[in-house]
Design a protein around this motif. Structure first.
Motif, PDB file in Angstrom:
ATOM      1  N   VAL A 100       0.838  -1.206   0.000  1.00  0.00           N
ATOM      2  CA  VAL A 100       0.000   0.000   0.000  1.00  0.00           C
ATOM      3  C   VAL A 100       0.872   1.256   0.000  1.00  0.00           C
ATOM      4  O   VAL A 100       0.585   2.232  -0.706  1.00  0.00           O
ATOM      5  N   ASP A 101       1.954   1.234   0.770  1.00  0.00           N
ATOM      6  CA  ASP A 101       2.839   2.390   0.830  1.00  0.00           C
ATOM      7  C   ASP A 101       3.502   2.682  -0.522  1.00  0.00           C
ATOM      8  O   ASP A 101       3.948   3.810  -0.754  1.00  0.00           O
ATOM      9  N   ARG A 102       3.578   1.692  -1.400  1.00  0.00           N
ATOM     10  CA  ARG A 102       4.194   1.885  -2.713  1.00  0.00           C
ATOM     11  C   ARG A 102       3.173   2.179  -3.806  1.00  0.00           C
ATOM     12  O   ARG A 102       3.541   2.322  -4.977  1.00  0.00           O
ATOM     13  N   LEU A 103       1.898   2.256  -3.463  1.00  0.00           N
ATOM     14  CA  LEU A 103       0.870   2.455  -4.474  1.00  0.00           C
ATOM     15  C   LEU A 103       0.997   3.801  -5.172  1.00  0.00           C
ATOM     16  O   LEU A 103       1.338   4.812  -4.556  1.00  0.00           O
ATOM     17  N   GLU A 104       0.648   3.799  -6.461  1.00  0.00           N
ATOM     18  CA  GLU A 104       0.424   5.036  -7.197  1.00  0.00           C
ATOM     19  C   GLU A 104      -1.070   5.350  -7.090  1.00  0.00           C
ATOM     20  O   GLU A 104      -1.912   4.558  -7.511  1.00  0.00           O
ATOM     21  N   LEU A 105      -1.424   6.486  -6.516  1.00  0.00           N
ATOM     22  CA  LEU A 105      -2.823   6.778  -6.203  1.00  0.00           C
ATOM     23  C   LEU A 105      -3.430   7.884  -7.056  1.00  0.00           C
ATOM     24  O   LEU A 105      -4.636   8.120  -6.977  1.00  0.00           O
ATOM     25  N   ALA A 106      -2.644   8.550  -7.867  1.00  0.00           N
ATOM     26  CA  ALA A 106      -3.205   9.594  -8.729  1.00  0.00           C
ATOM     27  C   ALA A 106      -4.257   8.968  -9.652  1.00  0.00           C
ATOM     28  O   ALA A 106      -4.000   7.981 -10.335  1.00  0.00           O
ATOM     29  N   GLY A 107      -5.458   9.537  -9.645  1.00  0.00           N
ATOM     30  CA  GLY A 107      -6.537   9.027 -10.475  1.00  0.00           C
ATOM     31  C   GLY A 107      -7.272   7.843  -9.897  1.00  0.00           C
ATOM     32  O   GLY A 107      -8.232   7.364 -10.501  1.00  0.00           O
ATOM     33  N   ARG A 108      -6.855   7.374  -8.738  1.00  0.00           N
ATOM     34  CA  ARG A 108      -7.500   6.218  -8.102  1.00  0.00           C
ATOM     35  C   ARG A 108      -8.317   6.700  -6.907  1.00  0.00           C
ATOM     36  O   ARG A 108      -7.821   6.777  -5.787  1.00  0.00           O
TER      37      ARG A 108
END
Length: 295
Positions: free
Chosen positions: A124-132
């Protein structure tokens, strides 16, 4: 990114999707929603998935959940927030999920549960969250101290982030929700199950099926075409690529350890999923994934 990254992302999805889904199907989880005042299955479902967004109206949920008919969503939202606040719903879903997982994993070593929570939280700490949107809203929730709570919330965040990417792939392909459902009904599920589970009328379903035929995904008699299989597989591949970031840079030993930790929990969670599952859930491999570095 090499081919292994998408393949590993799909394997991890096969593990964490059922861990997340216990909150919709295990009796203890459903009891927790009812205790919070959410009477009726779909009120609990829509409230629990939407709660990280706050007391939203139906419109953003229709967009983010993608596959549900607008009229089905509006029957639940926004009036569910009169029954329970988003914070009360978040508490109920976590309590229910933890109780469900506690029943399912009582015979598993607790140090392995804690390690599984650690590795999913690291992902989770490595997730790319832009647009999510749903992934980001879940990632922003505070973390609990309980290993089972941490495990479930991390699995949920990863699941929703992957779902955001899947919706983006479907939108980019120009596919309407009913076209997807008509395709799945022709491929490997039943219309009699899928249509009421997503709330579309007969007229809407017929129109979606005709669009799938015009797109070349189905023949006139409703048989899946090679073109349909190829184009839908391209959407699945795009989804895997969009979900691959947290698994990049892992070597074969890392992947094997995560697989070992998640496999027994995911298999236990699968035992409470219904025979007809309204989502696509890949089969687990018969043997451990053998792979080189995923960087």
């Amino acid at each position: 990114m090499n081919d292994d990254s998408g393949r590993i992302a799909r394997l991890m999805w096969a593990h964490f999707e059922p861990i997340h889904a216990v909150c919709y199907f295990h009796p203890r989880a459903l009891d927790s929603f009812r205790a919070a005042g959410l009477r009726g299955y779909w009120r609990g479902y829509f409230a629990s998935r939407a709660a990280p967004l706050g007391a939203v109206d139906a419109a953003p949920v229709i967009a983010a959940f993608f596959g549900f008919a607008p009229q089905m969503v509006t029957r639940a939202l926004p009036h569910v927030w009169e029954m329970a606040t988003p914070q009360e719903v978040l508490r109920a879903r976590l309590i229910g999920a933890v109780q469900a997982l506690a029943e399912l994993t009582y015979d598993q070593p607790q140090d392995r549960i804690a390690e599984a929570a650690d590795v999913l939280e690291a992902a989770v700490d490595r997730l790319e969250l832009a647009g999510r949107v749903l992934g980001s809203a879940n990632a922003a929730l505070p973390r609990n101290e309980s290993p089972l709570a941490r495990l479930w919330q991390a699995a949920t965040t990863l699941r929703e982030q992957r779902g955001d990417g899947h919706v983006a792939a479907l939108v980019a392909a120009g596919v309407h929700p009913v076209e997807v459902l008509a395709w799945r009904a022709a491929l490997d599920q039943r219309r009699e199950f899928l249509q009421p589970a997503r709330g579309w009328t007969d007229e809407e379903w017929a129109a979606g099926r005709e669009r799938a035929i015009a797109r070349g995904w189905l023949t006139a008699d409703g048989t899946p075409t090679d073109r349909g299989r190829a184009e839908f597989q391209a959407i699945e591949d795009a989804t895997d690529r969009a979900a691959a970031h947290p698994w990049r840079g892992l070597d074969a030993a890392d992947v094997e350890r995560i697989d070992e930790l998640l496999d027994p929990v995911g298999r236990a969670a699968r035992t409470v999923l219904p025979a007809e599952f309204p989502l696509v859930l890949p089969d687990l491999p018969q043997q451990r994934l053998a792979t080189g570095p995923a960087a």
